[in-house]
Structures are given as structure tokens and as C-alpha cells.
Design a protein around this motif. Sequence first.
Motif, mmCIF file in Angstrom:
data_model
loop_
_atom_site.group_PDB
_atom_site.id
_atom_site.type_symbol
_atom_site.label_atom_id
_atom_site.label_comp_id
_atom_site.label_asym_id
_atom_site.label_seq_id
_atom_site.Cartn_x
_atom_site.Cartn_y
_atom_site.Cartn_z
ATOM 1 N N GLY A 1 0.810 -1.204 0.000
ATOM 2 C CA GLY A 1 0.000 0.000 0.000
ATOM 3 C C GLY A 1 0.843 1.254 0.000
ATOM 4 O O GLY A 1 1.879 1.314 0.677
ATOM 5 N N PHE A 2 0.396 2.267 -0.741
ATOM 6 C CA PHE A 2 1.126 3.535 -0.846
ATOM 7 C C PHE A 2 0.155 4.673 -0.528
ATOM 8 O O PHE A 2 -0.931 4.747 -1.101
ATOM 9 C CB PHE A 2 1.728 3.682 -2.243
ATOM 10 C CG PHE A 2 2.713 2.598 -2.547
ATOM 11 C CD1 PHE A 2 4.045 2.754 -2.234
ATOM 12 C CD2 PHE A 2 2.288 1.393 -3.098
ATOM 13 C CE1 PHE A 2 4.952 1.730 -2.484
ATOM 14 C CE2 PHE A 2 3.182 0.375 -3.342
ATOM 15 C CZ PHE A 2 4.525 0.541 -3.036
ATOM 16 N N PHE A 3 0.589 5.574 0.367
ATOM 17 C CA PHE A 3 -0.316 6.539 0.964
ATOM 18 C C PHE A 3 0.297 7.930 0.980
ATOM 19 O O PHE A 3 1.501 8.084 1.205
ATOM 20 C CB PHE A 3 -0.672 6.089 2.386
ATOM 21 C CG PHE A 3 -1.176 4.673 2.433
ATOM 22 C CD1 PHE A 3 -2.511 4.393 2.190
ATOM 23 C CD2 PHE A 3 -0.301 3.617 2.667
ATOM 24 C CE1 PHE A 3 -2.976 3.086 2.193
ATOM 25 C CE2 PHE A 3 -0.751 2.307 2.661
ATOM 26 C CZ PHE A 3 -2.098 2.039 2.432
ATOM 27 N N GLY A 4 -0.547 8.942 0.740
ATOM 28 C CA GLY A 4 -0.063 10.319 0.732
ATOM 29 C C GLY A 4 0.446 10.747 2.096
ATOM 30 O O GLY A 4 -0.246 10.590 3.108
ATOM 31 N N ALA A 5 1.660 11.289 2.116
ATOM 32 C CA ALA A 5 2.299 11.651 3.386
ATOM 33 C C ALA A 5 1.781 12.966 3.957
ATOM 34 O O ALA A 5 1.867 13.188 5.167
ATOM 35 C CB ALA A 5 3.816 11.747 3.189
ATOM 36 N N ALA A 6 1.230 13.841 3.108
ATOM 37 C CA ALA A 6 0.916 15.194 3.564
ATOM 38 C C ALA A 6 -0.446 15.318 4.231
ATOM 39 O O ALA A 6 -0.694 16.296 4.929
ATOM 40 C CB ALA A 6 0.988 16.166 2.383
ATOM 41 N N ARG B 1 -3.018 9.055 6.091
ATOM 42 C CA ARG B 1 -2.777 8.387 7.367
ATOM 43 C C ARG B 1 -3.942 7.466 7.723
ATOM 44 O O ARG B 1 -3.731 6.317 8.135
ATOM 45 C CB ARG B 1 -2.575 9.438 8.454
ATOM 46 C CG ARG B 1 -2.324 8.863 9.852
ATOM 47 C CD ARG B 1 -1.939 9.971 10.815
ATOM 48 N NE ARG B 1 -2.952 11.034 10.824
ATOM 49 C CZ ARG B 1 -2.767 12.220 11.371
ATOM 50 N NH1 ARG B 1 -1.611 12.523 11.933
ATOM 51 N NH2 ARG B 1 -3.734 13.125 11.352
ATOM 52 N N GLU B 2 -5.173 7.947 7.538
ATOM 53 C CA GLU B 2 -6.347 7.128 7.868
ATOM 54 C C GLU B 2 -6.466 5.925 6.944
ATOM 55 O O GLU B 2 -6.829 4.821 7.389
ATOM 56 C CB GLU B 2 -7.603 7.992 7.783
ATOM 57 C CG GLU B 2 -7.671 9.046 8.876
ATOM 58 C CD GLU B 2 -8.739 10.095 8.609
ATOM 59 O OE1 GLU B 2 -9.406 10.000 7.555
ATOM 60 O OE2 GLU B 2 -8.909 11.000 9.451
#
Length: 323
Positions: free
Chosen positions: A182-187, A192-193
Motif C-alpha cells: 500500500g502507498f499513501f499520501g504523506a501530507a 494516514r487514515e
Amino acid sequence: MGRIGIKQVAALAGVSTATVSRTLAGKPVDAAMRARVEQAVVATGYRPNLAARRLRSRESGTIGLIVADIRNPFFTAVSRAVEDAAFAKGLRVILCNTDENEAKEQMYLRLMEEERVTGAIFAPTRASADALARTRLTFPLVLIDRAAPASQHDAVVLDNAGACAELVRHLHMARGYTRIAGFFGAASTTGRERREGYERAMCELGLEPDGCFLDHGNGFAEAAVDEILRRPARPEALIASNGVMLVQMTRALLKAGLAIPRDIGIAGFDDEPWTEIVGGGLTVMAQPTEEIGRSALQMLLDRCANPDSAARRLVLQARCIAR
């Protein structure tokens, strides 16, 4: 502490209540007096009455819309929904794009102050969301997509953890994948959710989580794909947590000569037309963008009409489109 009224603003500014009223109504006032009144409004937190006055009089008739990335199909669709709903109410929209940049966010919030908007709809970064509790604004704010912790602001958000967990369950139970990265936006709080939902579902299914955050901007998603393809045992499927990331990672996989889903699977968020034709169609979580936009505008108008009511959070559900 009692409710701040126009008399307190006038006393702090050293002017008459009539001057305060004329300033707030946008009528001609001496520049020095106007500056003192506006400073007093900020210092006293006279935002609710100011917003309600402007809404009733329509002398502003303008709302702000501050989004994280207008190239993201999600924000494009939400912006259209907000503009359509605002036009139907006789309101104008100032649209600002921040590129997930905190400095640009603060600049555009100041612009909203200068334009004396009726209110604003805002998709903040994690940093700005966390700072909102310490920020005093002269207009009401409704958050979309990302909510601030223990916020005093209304918000319209998605059940991000639940949506990403559903995506994991589909990839494993319907498609048989076991190694799912999985790849998720850091900003954003959204990233995060969604990572929390991904990790929870992976653990519940007895699978090993393999998730990471990616920074916003060109090149980061492509670099992540390059790293994956160099692994001795690469993942069987990938999850991209937003529409921009999904298209960038899909492009990188195809550029590397991989067939989707024969060689590797990929799924993500936002039901865009192109997702129907890649690899026979990608599974996506479709977000209720029209409902988000309409609900955010209505919340803003409700806040102007009822400035002292408790902050509300509307949590909407995504829909899994399995392909």
C-alpha cells in the motif's frame, strides 16, 4: 466568557458602533479606522456575527474553496459540485490550489481574510489541520476530505479507514492476492487514515502489511514502482491511496512492460474513465464527490446562519467498484 458583540469591537478599535457596522458592510470608511476595526475583529473573534451579516446582506456573496491539488480527479469533481451548489445560491467562488504546501495554504487563508469572504471550504494538509485550533479566522471554515483533530470547524469526510480496508478485503478474498503493498499520501490526514485501514485489514486477514507514505509531487510514485520491481519477491498487488498516485503508478507499471493484472494487480481510489479500460478495468473506491461538495456548502451556510451551534462532522461512505 460572554458572546463578543459589536460594542466590544468598537471599544477596542476606539470608534463608534456605526463605524464598525459600516466597515463590516463594506461601505466607505476612513482607511485608518477600517484598519483598526479589522484588527479589533480579529482580536475579539467577532467572526460569527460578521459571517452571518454578510450572508444575509449578500454584500460579500463570495466563498473561498482551497483544495490540495486541482489535478487530483477527486478535487476536480468536488470543486465542480461546490461551484454548482454555490451558483444555485447566488454565490461566487474563489478557487485556490495549494499543492499540499503549508505556506501556500496560509497565504490563501490570508487572501480569504483580505477578500472578506462569507466563508471558506478547505482541504488542509496534516500540518495545517493540526494548527487550526490555534488559528483565529474572521470567517467560518468547513473542512473537506481532511478533518482537524478535536476541531472547532465543521467537516465533511470519507470513512477512509473503512474504504481502504474494503479494498484490501476485495483484493485478497475475491482476487486471491496475499502480498499486497500500500502507498499513501504523506501530507494529508486522508493518507494516514487509509494506511490505518489497510494495516488493520491486512492483520485481520493474517497478511503481512507492506505500506509506506509517499510525498506529493511528480516522480515519487514512479520511484516507488521502480523500487518494487527490484525486489526479489515483489508484491502481487498494489494499492494507491489517491487518484493522482493511481494513474502515476499504473503508468510506471505499463512503462516497465508489465501486464495488468496478469503480472501485477493495482487498485485505488476514484472512479475515473481511464480506470475502466486498463487491464480490463481497475478496482477502485468511488468517492461521493457531488455529495461532499453539496454538503460542504450547505454546512457553510448553516454555520453562517447558526454561528454558535456545535461543530459537526459528516462521515460519508465510498463505494467499491470491482473490476
